[in-house]
Design a protein around this motif. Structure first.
Motif, PDB file in Angstrom:
ATOM      1  N   UNK A  16      31.950  26.952  60.480  1.00  8.24           N
ATOM      2  CA  UNK A  16      31.047  27.839  59.300  1.00  8.24           C
ATOM      3  C   UNK A  16      30.211  28.789  59.735  1.00  8.24           C
ATOM      4  N   UNK A  17      29.783  28.726  61.086  1.00  7.78           N
ATOM      5  CA  UNK A  17      28.989  29.631  61.740  1.00  7.78           C
ATOM      6  C   UNK A  17      29.719  31.021  61.818  1.00  7.78           C
ATOM      7  N   UNK A  18      31.019  30.955  62.188  1.00  7.50           N
ATOM      8  CA  UNK A  18      31.902  31.913  62.324  1.00  7.50           C
ATOM      9  C   UNK A  18      32.158  32.616  61.095  1.00  7.50           C
ATOM     10  N   UNK A  19      32.280  32.016  59.870  1.00  8.45           N
ATOM     11  CA  UNK A  19      32.537  32.625  58.682  1.00  8.45           C
ATOM     12  C   UNK A  19      31.348  33.464  58.085  1.00  8.45           C
ATOM     13  N   UNK A  20      30.213  32.880  58.596  1.00  8.01           N
ATOM     14  CA  UNK A  20      28.898  33.651  58.147  1.00  8.01           C
ATOM     15  C   UNK A  20      28.836  35.067  58.978  1.00  8.01           C
ATOM     16  N   UNK A  21      29.043  35.000  60.266  1.00  8.03           N
ATOM     17  CA  UNK A  21      29.321  36.292  61.152  1.00  8.03           C
ATOM     18  C   UNK A  21      30.247  37.148  60.815  1.00  8.03           C
ATOM     19  N   UNK A  22      31.327  36.813  60.079  1.00  2.67           N
ATOM     20  CA  UNK A  22      32.318  37.489  59.635  1.00  2.67           C
ATOM     21  C   UNK A  22      32.133  37.910  58.276  1.00  2.67           C
ATOM     22  N   UNK A  23      31.405  37.437  57.386  1.00  2.00           N
ATOM     23  CA  UNK A  23      31.143  38.277  56.143  1.00  2.00           C
ATOM     24  C   UNK A  23      30.102  39.122  56.273  1.00  2.00           C
ATOM     25  N   UNK A  24      30.620  40.108  56.573  1.00  2.69           N
ATOM     26  CA  UNK A  24      29.842  41.428  56.888  1.00  2.69           C
ATOM     27  C   UNK A  24      28.738  41.920  55.846  1.00  2.69           C
ATOM     28  N   UNK A  25      29.526  41.987  54.413  1.00  3.35           N
ATOM     29  CA  UNK A  25      28.963  42.116  53.317  1.00  3.35           C
ATOM     30  C   UNK A  25      27.681  41.476  52.905  1.00  3.35           C
ATOM     31  N   UNK A  26      27.368  40.349  53.676  1.00  2.22           N
ATOM     32  CA  UNK A  26      26.099  39.590  53.382  1.00  2.22           C
ATOM     33  C   UNK A  26      24.994  39.804  54.338  1.00  2.22           C
ATOM     34  N   UNK A  27      25.420  40.573  55.341  1.00  2.97           N
ATOM     35  CA  UNK A  27      24.433  40.669  56.457  1.00  2.97           C
ATOM     36  C   UNK A  27      22.975  41.389  55.851  1.00  2.97           C
ATOM     37  N   UNK A  28      23.074  42.382  55.024  1.00  2.00           N
ATOM     38  CA  UNK A  28      21.716  42.849  54.740  1.00  2.00           C
ATOM     39  C   UNK A  28      20.835  41.725  53.916  1.00  2.00           C
ATOM     40  N   UNK A  29      21.412  40.716  53.436  1.00  2.00           N
ATOM     41  CA  UNK A  29      20.550  39.610  52.767  1.00  2.00           C
ATOM     42  C   UNK A  29      19.908  38.711  53.594  1.00  2.00           C
TER      43      UNK A  29
END
Length: 144
Positions: A16-29
């Protein structure tokens, strides 16, 4: 060589943490430190990133992925101007714990000619940026 290293226990599985780290598009949020990141998510992939520690001016750079081991480790190497002046090996490590939680290790090793003269100015904001990102990642992983 100088190192900034932080860690935090996140009550979520590494995947789950990996998926968050790899979801680059969501970083600004959600990410208060790495404001933007994009690029090829693979070994030797090229990235473009914009980091901005709180209260500091931001920095844009183009690192290359050195390690891409899904659910375990993501590491890139970036430099200022060219290699040997000010290089940073940034890493995110995910270590599964027996209780289903994950130890998240967030670190960077700095090398190059300008590291020692800039270290006093660099260390505190970088440490604070890592810690704020760690807390935001924990909150996101534990509440999504």
């Amino acid at each position: 060589m100088k190192t900034v290293r932080t860690e935090i226990t996140i009550h979520a599985p590494a995947e789950k943490i990996w998926n968050i780290l790899m979801d680059f598009e969501q970083y600004p949020y959600w990410n208060p430190f790495i404001k933007k990141i994009s690029g090829e998510k693979k070994q030797h992939g090229k990235l473009e990133a914009f980091i901005q520690p709180e209260g500091q001016s931001g920095m844009r750079f183009r690192p290359t992925i050195q390690k891409y081991e899904p659910n375990r480790e993501f590491q890139w190497l970036g430099n200022l101007w060219f290699s040997g002046i000010f290089d940073g090996r940034h890493s995110f490590k995910l270590i599964p714990l027996e209780n289903g939680s994950t130890l998240f290790i967030h670190a960077e090793q700095f090398t190059g000619l300008l590291v020692t003269p800039l270290w006093r100015m660099l260390y505190a904001p970088t440490l604070k940026g890592f810690e704020s990102m760690n807390v935001a990642l924990k909150q996101r992983a534990e509440t999504l």
